[in-house]
Write an enzyme that holds these catalytic residues in place. Structure first.
Site, PDB file in Angstrom:
ATOM      1  CG  ASN A   9      -1.706   1.080   1.338  1.00 21.84           C
ATOM      2  OD1 ASN A   9      -1.643   2.167   0.473  1.00 21.84           O
ATOM      3  ND2 ASN A   9      -2.436   1.383   2.602  1.00 21.84           N
ATOM      4  CE  LYS A  11      -0.547   3.517   4.659  1.00 20.74           C
ATOM      5  NZ  LYS A  11      -0.667   3.574   6.011  1.00 20.74           N
ATOM      6  CG  HIS A  95      -5.980   2.083   4.756  1.00 15.04           C
ATOM      7  ND1 HIS A  95      -5.586   2.764   5.439  1.00 15.04           N
ATOM      8  CD2 HIS A  95      -4.993   1.232   4.826  1.00 15.04           C
ATOM      9  CE1 HIS A  95      -4.366   2.656   6.026  1.00 15.04           C
ATOM     10  NE2 HIS A  95      -3.952   1.648   5.436  1.00 15.04           N
ATOM     11  CD  GLU A  97      -3.211   5.764   6.505  1.00 19.64           C
ATOM     12  OE1 GLU A  97      -3.230   5.653   5.015  1.00 19.64           O
ATOM     13  OE2 GLU A  97      -2.398   5.267   7.099  1.00 19.64           O
ATOM     14  CD  GLU A 167      -3.697  -2.344   7.161  1.00 15.69           C
ATOM     15  OE1 GLU A 167      -2.754  -2.617   6.763  1.00 15.69           O
ATOM     16  OE2 GLU A 167      -4.334  -1.365   6.892  1.00 15.69           O
ATOM     17  N   GLY A 173       1.906   2.542  10.684  1.00 13.82           N
ATOM     18  CA  GLY A 173       2.714   3.648  10.466  1.00 13.82           C
ATOM     19  C   GLY A 173       3.629   3.951  12.097  1.00 13.82           C
ATOM     20  CB  SER A 209       4.580  -1.474  12.528  1.00 12.33           C
ATOM     21  OG  SER A 209       4.050  -0.232  12.604  1.00 12.33           O
TER      22      SER A 209
HETATM   23  P1  PGA Z   1       2.590   0.272   7.811  1.00  7.46           P
HETATM   24  O1  PGA Z   1       1.085   0.821   6.840  1.00  7.46           O
HETATM   25  O2  PGA Z   1       3.114  -0.811   7.179  1.00  7.46           O
HETATM   26  O3  PGA Z   1       3.159   1.428   7.433  1.00  7.46           O
HETATM   27  O4  PGA Z   1       2.317   0.462   9.235  1.00  7.46           O
HETATM   28  C1  PGA Z   1       0.227  -0.469   6.866  1.00  7.46           C
HETATM   29  C2  PGA Z   1      -1.061   0.055   6.224  1.00  7.46           C
HETATM   30  O5  PGA Z   1      -1.432   1.257   6.491  1.00  7.46           O
HETATM   31  O6  PGA Z   1      -1.899  -0.534   5.327  1.00  7.46           O
END
Ligand code: PGA
Length: 248
Positions: A9, A11, A95, A97, A167, A173, A209
């Site tokens: 992903n 983003k 997601h 976000e 998630e 993140g 992460s």
């Molecule tokens: P990350 O993001 O691996 O940077 O924690 C995962 C995601 O948001 O799908």
């Protein structure tokens, strides 16, 4: 041997030129894979160029979000037909976000996933609890509520073609990956809920992460079929390591 997914992903991080350059770097490591499935989710503006680069390879390209409706007056949205025109085979929906930064509701998210599936793309339906929900021991309740929104609008057998990504919001993140115990507990909960009330999903991914250092042990956890990876998928060296781990 079962498939193990590495879903990147990216983003809102890479321009089309940058996404193309990264795809070119990843491509050679995907020519001889036995079980790793490499799926890339660039920004919509990068999909045409990434799609051209991966043509003829086992890599799949998809979108980070999708409109559930097939066509019409939906300003700012992109349909399954538009994505399929550029070779997309999947889309991420719900997601955290999208849910927490842009306020997409459980129902809106479920409608996106259902429309995605019904128009021929594989949805990766993301679910996950906030830190305070975990602290209040509401994790299963929250995940069940998020899953129910989709269970209410799909037929049981349609879940065969749905991928779920667990998630936890507090792990995205942050560098705070969930423990293997938490991942096992939650993935078993998701699997048994869907198996009992609908049908087992195509796959259950873990995200939050994920790095080359923690991915191997995570993949060994029961009901983990791969990772949805943000930060560690943005550098050629680390995504190539993740692909090797998933292929082992
Ligand atoms: P990350 O993001 O691996 O940077 O924690 C995962 C995601 O948001 O799908």
């Amino acid at each position: 041997m079962t498939n193990q997914f590495v879903v990147a992903n990216w983003k809102m991080n890479l321009t089309a030129a940058e996404a193309s350059a990264l795809t070119q770097e990843i491509l050679p490591s995907c020519s001889n894979l036995s079980r790793a499935q490499v799926w890339l989710a660039p920004s919509d503006t990068s999909i045409p160029s990434v799609s051209q680069i991966i043509r003829g390879s086992p890599i799949q390209v998809g979108a980070q979000n999708i409109c559930g409706e097939p066509k019409g007056a939906f300003t700012g949205e992109v349909s399954a037909t538009m994505l399929k025109e550029f070779g997309c085979t999947f889309a991420i929906t719900g997601h955290s976000e999208r849910r927490h930064v842009f306020g997409e509701s459980d129902l809106a998210t479920a409608k996106r996933a259902a429309g995605c599936l019904q128009q021929g793309l594989t949805p990766i339906f993301c679910i996950g609890e906030l830190l305070e929900e975990r602290q209040r021991e509401q994790t299963e309740e929250v995940l069940y509520r998020q899953l129910s929104a989709l269970m209410k609008i799909l037929e049981p057998q349609e879940f065969e073609n749905i991928m779920i990504a667990y998630e936890p919001c507090w792990a995205i993140g942050t560098g705070h990956v969930a423990t293997l115990e938490i991942i096992e507990e939650v993935h078993s909960f998701i699997f048994s809920t869907l198996k009992t009330e609908m049908t087992a999903p195509k796959a259950i991914l873990y995200g939050g992460s994920v790095t080359p250092e923690n991915f191997g042990p995570i993949l060994k956890v029961k009901h983990v079929d791969g990772g949805l990876v943000g930060g560690a998928s943005l550098k050629a060296e680390s995504i190539i390591q993740l692909i090797r781990i998933a292929d082992a």
